[in-house]
Design a protein around this motif. Structure first.
Motif, PDB file in Angstrom:
ATOM      1  N   ALA A  32       0.825  -1.206   0.000  1.00  0.00           N
ATOM      2  CA  ALA A  32       0.000   0.000   0.000  1.00  0.00           C
ATOM      3  C   ALA A  32       0.862   1.260   0.000  1.00  0.00           C
ATOM      4  N   LEU A  33       1.957   1.225   0.755  1.00  0.00           N
ATOM      5  CA  LEU A  33       2.850   2.377   0.812  1.00  0.00           C
ATOM      6  C   LEU A  33       3.464   2.659  -0.551  1.00  0.00           C
ATOM      7  N   LEU A  34       3.950   1.639  -1.227  1.00  0.00           N
ATOM      8  CA  LEU A  34       4.598   1.834  -2.525  1.00  0.00           C
ATOM      9  C   LEU A  34       3.613   2.341  -3.577  1.00  0.00           C
ATOM     10  N   VAL A  35       2.405   1.781  -3.576  1.00  0.00           N
ATOM     11  CA  VAL A  35       1.394   2.230  -4.540  1.00  0.00           C
ATOM     12  C   VAL A  35       1.027   3.686  -4.300  1.00  0.00           C
ATOM     13  N   LEU A  46       2.895   6.045  -2.918  1.00  0.00           N
ATOM     14  CA  LEU A  46       4.013   6.886  -3.331  1.00  0.00           C
ATOM     15  C   LEU A  46       4.057   7.039  -4.850  1.00  0.00           C
ATOM     16  N   ALA A  47       3.804   5.950  -5.569  1.00  0.00           N
ATOM     17  CA  ALA A  47       3.811   6.010  -7.031  1.00  0.00           C
ATOM     18  C   ALA A  47       2.743   6.968  -7.543  1.00  0.00           C
ATOM     19  N   ARG A  48       1.563   6.907  -6.960  1.00  0.00           N
ATOM     20  CA  ARG A  48       0.481   7.800  -7.381  1.00  0.00           C
ATOM     21  C   ARG A  48       0.829   9.263  -7.106  1.00  0.00           C
ATOM     22  N   GLU A  49       1.385   9.505  -5.927  1.00  0.00           N
ATOM     23  CA  GLU A  49       1.737  10.888  -5.589  1.00  0.00           C
ATOM     24  C   GLU A  49       2.819  11.420  -6.513  1.00  0.00           C
ATOM     25  N   ALA A  50       3.813  10.591  -6.841  1.00  0.00           N
ATOM     26  CA  ALA A  50       4.885  11.028  -7.730  1.00  0.00           C
ATOM     27  C   ALA A  50       4.354  11.374  -9.110  1.00  0.00           C
ATOM     28  N   VAL A  87       5.323  -0.173  -9.689  1.00  0.00           N
ATOM     29  CA  VAL A  87       5.508  -0.869  -8.415  1.00  0.00           C
ATOM     30  C   VAL A  87       5.633  -2.364  -8.677  1.00  0.00           C
ATOM     31  N   ARG A  88       6.656  -2.954  -8.094  1.00  0.00           N
ATOM     32  CA  ARG A  88       6.852  -4.400  -8.175  1.00  0.00           C
ATOM     33  C   ARG A  88       6.987  -4.947  -6.759  1.00  0.00           C
ATOM     34  N   CYS A  89       5.958  -5.594  -6.325  1.00  0.00           N
ATOM     35  CA  CYS A  89       5.938  -6.107  -4.947  1.00  0.00           C
ATOM     36  C   CYS A  89       5.326  -7.504  -4.962  1.00  0.00           C
TER      37      CYS A  89
END
Length: 219
Positions: free
Chosen positions: A62-65, A67-71, A82-84
């Protein structure tokens, strides 16, 4: 200076294209200014041993997704993927500081990628290794020389430009972020491929990967 200057020339009468360009510049420089203020404040708290951390279990995907959206909101021309893999456990960390560390690395990656290459993207990924979780930020920008591996984390590092990256963008932020990561029982480093460990001769190669290793939430 740029923020004040562009605010003064903003007007509803400006052509839409020019107005959008000015707003984009204000947003970009506002983000940079906030980063500088945050880094200085964090350094001050570190020196006074007043850096308060409140670690909890932080879900990684959830954190990585997020951050990707905000960037992509800040850099609409950039691709952040994101690769998780399934089953990545939560990490034991202060959620605010962990987000700040990853955002700082992501911001640096996008800042130093030439605009024409932003569509090639930055990858946020996670993997479990040796009983811990590694969070990785991988870019497609000019590769830093292998001998910069530790120097960029020094509080005061005088480095010549390398691969198109000005040294002014590397220093206090990385110093603070590594210190915070270590206070949380983890670490932060630049992963240097074997092909790049011969120094500046390999600086023209593409791509850098910053890694944040953190303990797994035991609860």
């Amino acid at each position: 200076t740029s923020i004040v200057g562009f605010v003064e020339v903003l007007s509803p009468d400006l052509p839409r294209e020019e107005l959008e360009r000015y707003i984009a510049i204000l947003r970009r420089d506002g983000v940079r200014l906030m980063a500088v203020v945050e880094d200085i404040g964090a350094r001050s708290r570190l020196l006074r041993n007043r850096l308060n951390l409140s670690p909890i279990g932080v879900p990684v995907p959830a954190l990585l997704v997020d951050l990707a959206r905000e960037a992509e909101e800040h850099w609409p021309d950039a691709l952040v993927s994101v690769r998780c893999p399934p089953g990545i456990p939560a990490v034991w960390a202060d959620p605010t500081w962990l987000r700040q560390i990853l955002w700082s690395l992501l911001r640096n990656a996008l800042r130093f990628i030439p605009e024409r290459q932003r569509s090639k993207g930055v990858v946020l990924s996670a993997r479990q290794r040796q009983g811990r979780v590694e969070l990785r930020v991988q870019d497609n920008g000019p590769r830093l020389p292998g001998d910069y591996r530790e120097a960029i984390f020094q509080e005061i590092a005088k480095l010549p430009p390398a691969g198109g990256r000005p040294h002014s963008g590397l220093g206090l932020g990385l110093y603070v972020m590594r210190a915070v990561a270590r206070r949380m029982g983890g670490d932060l480093w630049l992963e240097v491929p074997r092909s790049a460990r011969n120094g500046a001769r390999r600086a023209a190669s593409r791509g850098n990967t910053f890694c944040v290793r953190l303990p797994i939430d035991a609860q």
